[in-house]
Write a protein that holds these residues in place. Structure first.
Motif, PDB file in Angstrom:
ATOM      1  N   LEU A 162       0.855  -1.181   0.000  1.00  0.00           N
ATOM      2  CA  LEU A 162       0.000   0.000   0.000  1.00  0.00           C
ATOM      3  C   LEU A 162       0.890   1.230   0.000  1.00  0.00           C
ATOM      4  O   LEU A 162       1.800   1.347   0.825  1.00  0.00           O
ATOM      5  N   HIS A 163       0.645   2.121  -0.933  1.00  0.00           N
ATOM      6  CA  HIS A 163       1.488   3.315  -1.084  1.00  0.00           C
ATOM      7  C   HIS A 163       0.659   4.581  -0.937  1.00  0.00           C
ATOM      8  O   HIS A 163      -0.361   4.734  -1.592  1.00  0.00           O
ATOM      9  N   TRP A 164       1.147   5.474  -0.070  1.00  0.00           N
ATOM     10  CA  TRP A 164       0.499   6.775   0.097  1.00  0.00           C
ATOM     11  C   TRP A 164       1.542   7.888  -0.033  1.00  0.00           C
ATOM     12  O   TRP A 164       2.725   7.679   0.241  1.00  0.00           O
ATOM     13  N   VAL A 222       0.042   9.820   6.771  1.00  0.00           N
ATOM     14  CA  VAL A 222      -0.498   9.441   5.475  1.00  0.00           C
ATOM     15  C   VAL A 222      -1.304  10.588   4.880  1.00  0.00           C
ATOM     16  O   VAL A 222      -2.128  11.184   5.568  1.00  0.00           O
ATOM     17  N   GLY A 223      -1.018  10.920   3.629  1.00  0.00           N
ATOM     18  CA  GLY A 223      -1.790  11.940   2.927  1.00  0.00           C
ATOM     19  C   GLY A 223      -2.738  11.275   1.948  1.00  0.00           C
ATOM     20  O   GLY A 223      -3.587  10.486   2.341  1.00  0.00           O
ATOM     21  N   ALA A 240      -3.816   8.738  -1.255  1.00  0.00           N
ATOM     22  CA  ALA A 240      -3.452   7.401  -1.702  1.00  0.00           C
ATOM     23  C   ALA A 240      -2.755   7.461  -3.058  1.00  0.00           C
ATOM     24  O   ALA A 240      -3.103   8.290  -3.903  1.00  0.00           O
ATOM     25  N   VAL A 241      -1.755   6.614  -3.254  1.00  0.00           N
ATOM     26  CA  VAL A 241      -1.068   6.531  -4.546  1.00  0.00           C
ATOM     27  C   VAL A 241      -1.594   5.320  -5.319  1.00  0.00           C
ATOM     28  O   VAL A 241      -2.264   5.451  -6.327  1.00  0.00           O
ATOM     29  N   ASN A 242      -1.293   4.152  -4.796  1.00  0.00           N
ATOM     30  CA  ASN A 242      -1.760   2.936  -5.459  1.00  0.00           C
ATOM     31  C   ASN A 242      -1.576   1.739  -4.540  1.00  0.00           C
ATOM     32  O   ASN A 242      -1.062   1.876  -3.426  1.00  0.00           O
ATOM     33  N   VAL A 243      -2.028   0.607  -4.999  1.00  0.00           N
ATOM     34  CA  VAL A 243      -1.763  -0.645  -4.297  1.00  0.00           C
ATOM     35  C   VAL A 243      -1.224  -1.630  -5.322  1.00  0.00           C
ATOM     36  O   VAL A 243      -1.694  -1.689  -6.460  1.00  0.00           O
ATOM     37  N   CYS A 290      14.660  -3.664 -10.758  1.00  0.00           N
ATOM     38  CA  CYS A 290      14.956  -2.914  -9.535  1.00  0.00           C
ATOM     39  C   CYS A 290      15.009  -3.809  -8.295  1.00  0.00           C
ATOM     40  O   CYS A 290      15.573  -3.416  -7.274  1.00  0.00           O
ATOM     41  N   PHE A 324      11.922  -6.950  -0.930  1.00  0.00           N
ATOM     42  CA  PHE A 324      12.590  -5.979  -0.081  1.00  0.00           C
ATOM     43  C   PHE A 324      12.052  -5.989   1.352  1.00  0.00           C
ATOM     44  O   PHE A 324      12.805  -5.857   2.307  1.00  0.00           O
ATOM     45  N   HIS A 382      11.034  -6.562   4.936  1.00  0.00           N
ATOM     46  CA  HIS A 382      11.355  -7.487   6.018  1.00  0.00           C
ATOM     47  C   HIS A 382      10.114  -7.675   6.886  1.00  0.00           C
ATOM     48  O   HIS A 382       9.220  -6.833   6.904  1.00  0.00           O
ATOM     49  N   GLU A 399      20.000  -0.528   1.625  1.00  0.00           N
ATOM     50  CA  GLU A 399      19.622  -1.363   0.481  1.00  0.00           C
ATOM     51  C   GLU A 399      18.575  -0.664  -0.385  1.00  0.00           C
ATOM     52  O   GLU A 399      18.713  -0.583  -1.608  1.00  0.00           O
ATOM     53  N   ASN A 400      17.521  -0.140   0.274  1.00  0.00           N
ATOM     54  CA  ASN A 400      16.481   0.556  -0.496  1.00  0.00           C
ATOM     55  C   ASN A 400      17.035   1.801  -1.170  1.00  0.00           C
ATOM     56  O   ASN A 400      16.675   2.119  -2.304  1.00  0.00           O
ATOM     57  N   VAL A 439      18.608   1.413  -4.521  1.00  0.00           N
ATOM     58  CA  VAL A 439      17.648   1.288  -5.624  1.00  0.00           C
ATOM     59  C   VAL A 439      17.153   2.665  -6.057  1.00  0.00           C
ATOM     60  O   VAL A 439      16.933   2.931  -7.234  1.00  0.00           O
ATOM     61  N   ALA A 450      -6.884   6.243   6.999  1.00  0.00           N
ATOM     62  CA  ALA A 450      -6.070   6.311   5.784  1.00  0.00           C
ATOM     63  C   ALA A 450      -6.916   5.902   4.591  1.00  0.00           C
ATOM     64  O   ALA A 450      -7.475   4.812   4.568  1.00  0.00           O
ATOM     65  N   PRO A 451      -7.015   6.778   3.567  1.00  0.00           N
ATOM     66  CA  PRO A 451      -7.791   6.412   2.386  1.00  0.00           C
ATOM     67  C   PRO A 451      -7.189   5.181   1.718  1.00  0.00           C
ATOM     68  O   PRO A 451      -5.978   5.003   1.700  1.00  0.00           O
ATOM     69  N   THR A 452      -8.048   4.340   1.196  1.00  0.00           N
ATOM     70  CA  THR A 452      -7.578   3.125   0.522  1.00  0.00           C
ATOM     71  C   THR A 452      -6.893   3.504  -0.784  1.00  0.00           C
ATOM     72  O   THR A 452      -7.465   4.253  -1.566  1.00  0.00           O
ATOM     73  N   PRO A 453      -5.662   3.018  -1.009  1.00  0.00           N
ATOM     74  CA  PRO A 453      -4.979   3.344  -2.267  1.00  0.00           C
ATOM     75  C   PRO A 453      -5.750   2.768  -3.466  1.00  0.00           C
ATOM     76  O   PRO A 453      -6.393   1.774  -3.340  1.00  0.00           O
TER      77      PRO A 453
END
Lengths: 118, 118
Positions: A30-32, A56-57, A59-62, A100, A111, A113, B39-40, B43, B115-118
């Motif tokens: 989940l990306h915000w 969290v602002g 939403a970007v995508n999932v 990547c 990536f 953990h 590591e991240n 990238v 948090a809005p759902t992405p």
């Protein structure tokens, strides 16, 4: 801001430190976007220097990765899907994912953990 | 690094924008220290200036708030519990929680937004 969720197969493998992840593993990312929280920083003022709290602002995508060592053999066994506002994205970005993720090759290209339980 | 989880009552109230949270609401706050992920960042190098990626490090604690408008009337209806390494903490810190949450008084003392759902 990023959070990852795993299905039962993924979480079992994470907890057991089992690699590679077995077929059937699904991991959701989940990306915000993030924003500074002035409200939170007022509470923290005096405790820490500078702006401390980002929340969290929008939403970007999932994104999902699904493990199928036969079907997705060409990309380490991982298939990728992306959704924005609930709508599936094109296949184009999926083709760029694998390159990547090479630095995480010794962790089956994952990536994320496992976060220890507080 | 912080994440909040809500039980069904909490999530229903969040999604409906219903305030105050009804009795029976439980919100869990997971707290971790964060560490820089070299590591991240490898990238991301070239895409963004400076160190960009911080990930969950060691666990700090988990805190719960439970809504009971009668039992915890003195603290806005919220009771607080804290666990570190799975062991319950003393009552001392709970007595200091309410004061810091005053800035969120118009949101029933809860800082965390849905948090809005992405």
């Amino acid at each position: 801001m990023r959070a990852q969720l795993g299905n039962d197969i993924a979480m079992k493998a994470y907890r057991e430190g089992k690699l590679p992840f077995p077929d059937g593993t699904i991991i959701a990312a989940l990306h915000w976007n993030y924003v500074l929280s002035e409200e939170n920083n007022k509470v923290l003022a005096g405790q820490f220097p500078g702006a401390q709290s980002f929340v969290v602002g929008s939403a970007v995508n999932v994104q999902f990765v699904v493990k199928d060592s036969i079907k997705y053999a060409a990309t380490g066994g991982w298939g990728v899907a992306e959704f924005t506002d609930g709508k599936p994205g094109s296949e184009a970005p999926h083709k760029t994912c694998f390159a990547c993720h090479q630095p995480a090759k010794d962790r089956d290209f994952v990536f994320a953990h496992y976060a220890p339980t507080p």
